[in-house]
Design a protein around this motif. Sequence first.
Motif, short mmCIF file in Angstrom:
data_model
loop_
_atom_site.label_atom_id
_atom_site.label_comp_id
_atom_site.label_asym_id
_atom_site.label_seq_id
_atom_site.Cartn_x
_atom_site.Cartn_y
_atom_site.Cartn_z
N PRO A 84 11.19 36.95 31.40
CA PRO A 84 10.73 38.19 32.05
C PRO A 84 9.63 38.92 31.31
N ALA A 85 9.37 38.55 30.06
CA ALA A 85 8.31 39.22 29.30
C ALA A 85 6.91 38.80 29.74
N LEU A 86 6.80 37.70 30.50
CA LEU A 86 5.50 37.24 30.96
C LEU A 86 5.39 37.46 32.47
N ARG A 137 -4.25 35.66 33.13
CA ARG A 137 -4.23 35.49 34.58
C ARG A 137 -5.55 35.94 35.15
N PRO A 138 -5.93 35.46 36.32
CA PRO A 138 -7.21 35.87 36.90
C PRO A 138 -7.11 37.18 37.67
N PHE A 161 -1.80 31.74 34.21
CA PHE A 161 -0.76 31.95 35.20
C PHE A 161 -1.40 32.48 36.49
N LEU A 162 -0.70 32.34 37.58
CA LEU A 162 -1.03 33.01 38.85
C LEU A 162 -2.45 32.71 39.34
N THR A 215 2.14 27.78 42.56
CA THR A 215 3.25 27.63 41.60
C THR A 215 2.95 26.61 40.51
N ALA A 216 1.76 26.69 39.96
CA ALA A 216 1.38 25.78 38.88
C ALA A 216 0.69 26.56 37.77
#
Length: 238
Positions: A84-86, A137-138, A161-162, A215-216
């Motif tokens: 949950p920290a990320l 993340r972008p 991520f994302l 989801t990658a």
Amino acid sequence: MHKFYIVGAGPGAPDLITVRGMDLLRRADVLIYAGSLVNPALVAESGAGVRLDSWGMALPEIVGAIEEHVRAGKLVVRLHSGDPALYGAIVEQMAELSRRGIEAEIVPGVSSLFAAAAALKTQFTLRDVSESLVVTRPAGATLESDLIPEFSRLGQTMVVFLGTERMEEVLARVECPPETPAAIVYHASWPDQKIVRGTVADIAQKARAAGIERTALIVIGKVVEGATSGFGRSVLYS
């Protein structure tokens, strides 16, 4: 003070949740879980009489549900994917509940970040290859700007991520040599896990050809090559 639990579900495989997390999951009276990001097998492990899928729930609804059940004396578990920290958006939940006299206890989880490293059979910090790891993340609907070009100039391992839905745009903004190794890891540790390897120049095209749309994780850097990356011997084994 009343208490609820925020638990990291791990990257996907049900047996990658922590022992403490699984214990709370099984003892929970109320489970509020992060939709399809959490493996249904984990939800099935819960003994909770009340199970709420938080997909589509607004923050006030989630906070209200937690408060209602905690005040009724129930053991409430808020199950987040990965750690949950990320990108877990947990602080805003905790802040509002703290104002209502309810504190959180956080149980960390295994991030998909590390499941991706395991899938690639590498390590993100590797002697003579990369001593640092950038997690980012972008920009998008919920973020005005990012530092992807600046981070990519550092020549260190970068995990995005994302960014899968817009990976072509993300990779076009990366300012490292086009031949830099890269990988896309879809659903790390899930039964349908996919790994696509390539370079900054071609990885997006290869990932789309493999049917990866979401989801990658995007992994950029020479560590993607693992044992063939030209790493140096660790002093641990000297």
